[in-house]
Design an enzyme around this catalytic site. Sequence first.
Site, short mmCIF file in Angstrom:
data_model
loop_
_atom_site.label_atom_id
_atom_site.label_comp_id
_atom_site.label_asym_id
_atom_site.label_seq_id
_atom_site.Cartn_x
_atom_site.Cartn_y
_atom_site.Cartn_z
N ASP A 85 -5.92 -0.10 5.39
CA ASP A 85 -6.82 -0.45 6.49
C ASP A 85 -8.03 0.46 6.53
O ASP A 85 -9.17 0.01 6.68
CB ASP A 85 -6.06 -0.39 7.82
CG ASP A 85 -4.93 -1.40 7.88
OD1 ASP A 85 -4.88 -2.28 7.02
OD2 ASP A 85 -4.11 -1.30 8.80
N TYR A 96 8.55 -2.24 11.11
CA TYR A 96 7.72 -1.74 10.01
C TYR A 96 8.43 -0.57 9.32
O TYR A 96 8.52 -0.51 8.09
CB TYR A 96 6.37 -1.31 10.57
CG TYR A 96 5.33 -0.93 9.55
CD1 TYR A 96 4.31 -1.82 9.20
CD2 TYR A 96 5.33 0.31 8.94
CE1 TYR A 96 3.34 -1.47 8.27
CE2 TYR A 96 4.37 0.66 8.01
CZ TYR A 96 3.38 -0.23 7.69
OH TYR A 96 2.43 0.14 6.77
N GLY A 138 -3.95 -6.08 18.62
CA GLY A 138 -2.65 -6.64 18.30
C GLY A 138 -2.69 -7.87 17.42
O GLY A 138 -1.69 -8.58 17.29
N GLY A 180 -3.42 -7.96 14.15
CA GLY A 180 -3.23 -7.69 12.73
C GLY A 180 -4.53 -7.53 11.98
O GLY A 180 -4.57 -7.65 10.75
N LEU A 181 -5.63 -7.24 12.71
CA LEU A 181 -6.94 -7.07 12.08
C LEU A 181 -7.37 -5.60 12.10
O LEU A 181 -8.53 -5.29 11.89
CB LEU A 181 -7.98 -7.94 12.80
CG LEU A 181 -7.67 -9.44 12.84
CD1 LEU A 181 -8.79 -10.19 13.54
CD2 LEU A 181 -7.46 -9.99 11.44
N ASP A 235 0.81 -1.22 0.00
CA ASP A 235 0.00 0.00 0.00
C ASP A 235 0.84 1.27 0.00
O ASP A 235 0.62 2.18 -0.80
CB ASP A 235 -1.02 0.00 1.15
CG ASP A 235 -0.41 -0.15 2.53
OD1 ASP A 235 0.79 -0.48 2.64
OD2 ASP A 235 -1.15 0.07 3.52
N SER A 293 -7.41 -3.13 14.56
CA SER A 293 -8.26 -2.61 15.63
C SER A 293 -8.13 -1.11 15.76
O SER A 293 -9.12 -0.41 16.03
CB SER A 293 -7.91 -3.29 16.95
OG SER A 293 -6.54 -3.12 17.26
N SER A 294 -6.93 -0.57 15.56
CA SER A 294 -6.74 0.87 15.72
C SER A 294 -7.47 1.64 14.63
O SER A 294 -8.10 2.68 14.90
CB SER A 294 -5.24 1.21 15.69
OG SER A 294 -4.65 0.84 14.47
#
Length: 384
Positions: free
Chosen positions: A174, A226, A124, A126-127, A38, A129-130
């Site tokens: 995301d 990252y 945490g 990897g889906l 991305d 949440s933030s």
Amino acid sequence: MSWAIEHVIGAFREAFDGEPDGVWTAPGRVNLIGEHTDYNEGFVLPFAIDLAARVAVRVRSDGAIRLFSTAGSEGVAKLSASEVRREDARGWSVYPAGVVWALRERGIRVPGFDLVLDSDVPLGAGLSSSHAIECAVASALNELTGAGLDAPELVLTTQRAENAFVGAPTGIMDQSASLRGEAGHAVFLDCRDQSVELVPFDAPGAGLVTLVIDTRVAHSHADGGYASRRAACELGAEVLGVKALRDVALGDLDEARALLDDTTFRRVRHVVTEDQRVLDTVQALRTAGPAAIAPYLDASHASMRDDFEISCDELDTAVEASRAAGAIGARMTGGGFGGSAIALVPAEDEAGVRDAVSAAFSERGYRAPRLFTVSPADGARRLA
């Protein structure tokens, strides 16, 4: 009214002694394929999932911001709408605070407000949440302020919050999945121009389930792993003389190998081949259905493990154990260094795959994984 809506409204009444002006929701996401492409202006194929963040919000007239989470024990966080500073935000409150900051940077006057968060997106894992929190808050404030931002503008606003306020150098995948998803579809996103096509992804119709294997190894996008991968990609693009790695073709890789050090070359090779895997996956979904994408999932995981080096032993165990037990394809998903894997599993083999993964984790002395299935869901919206 659903239980989820009643729950967050009930929590709002208890925390703030009154009724909210409304309830908004935004889902987490699973990335079917297209990892670390991305921010290289490439292609991604996530989908919004049926796990989401919900916020109940009430505007205040005094400029104060009060934030409460049903999951936390830290009580009510207090900020000022007129001067939102990173150092004043703690824990999860950094995400709504960042949205307020980014909206104000756009010239939108954000009033004070009371907010209660209730979320069932695992932290945490990897889906995303933030981003679910940020997109729910952004949707609420967009409506309550009358800002009138469309989905692409909200995507860029929340990305700005993540990059400049939270301090995580993430791309737009995301937010795009959370804001622009649709039930029964994956979101084929061109990260260069933000164009979106909805691609049918009906795993149950093909006799398959999408199993998420949350390794429960926490990760953070704000850490160095990252950022170092992103820096390597930027270096590769600079040396190769292109705007972004999106502009490097498969046929250019031999030349790239001669120009780049080994580590940078492997980072570049992952991104270039992953972009092609996204295009191949989209074509397979359109012409042959979900079962046809399995080889691309496997190849994606190998590339992330070997070239981008963002997997870990728990993720590799999840992928290998699920494949050995009957999954037709599997890969880690998300930014890496922990989080979750996804496996495409024949429905009749789901129980066996779950058991095999749990047994493999136990044998290696790992913490028991959390396993659950997900389906493509609708994106951010107002619930009440």
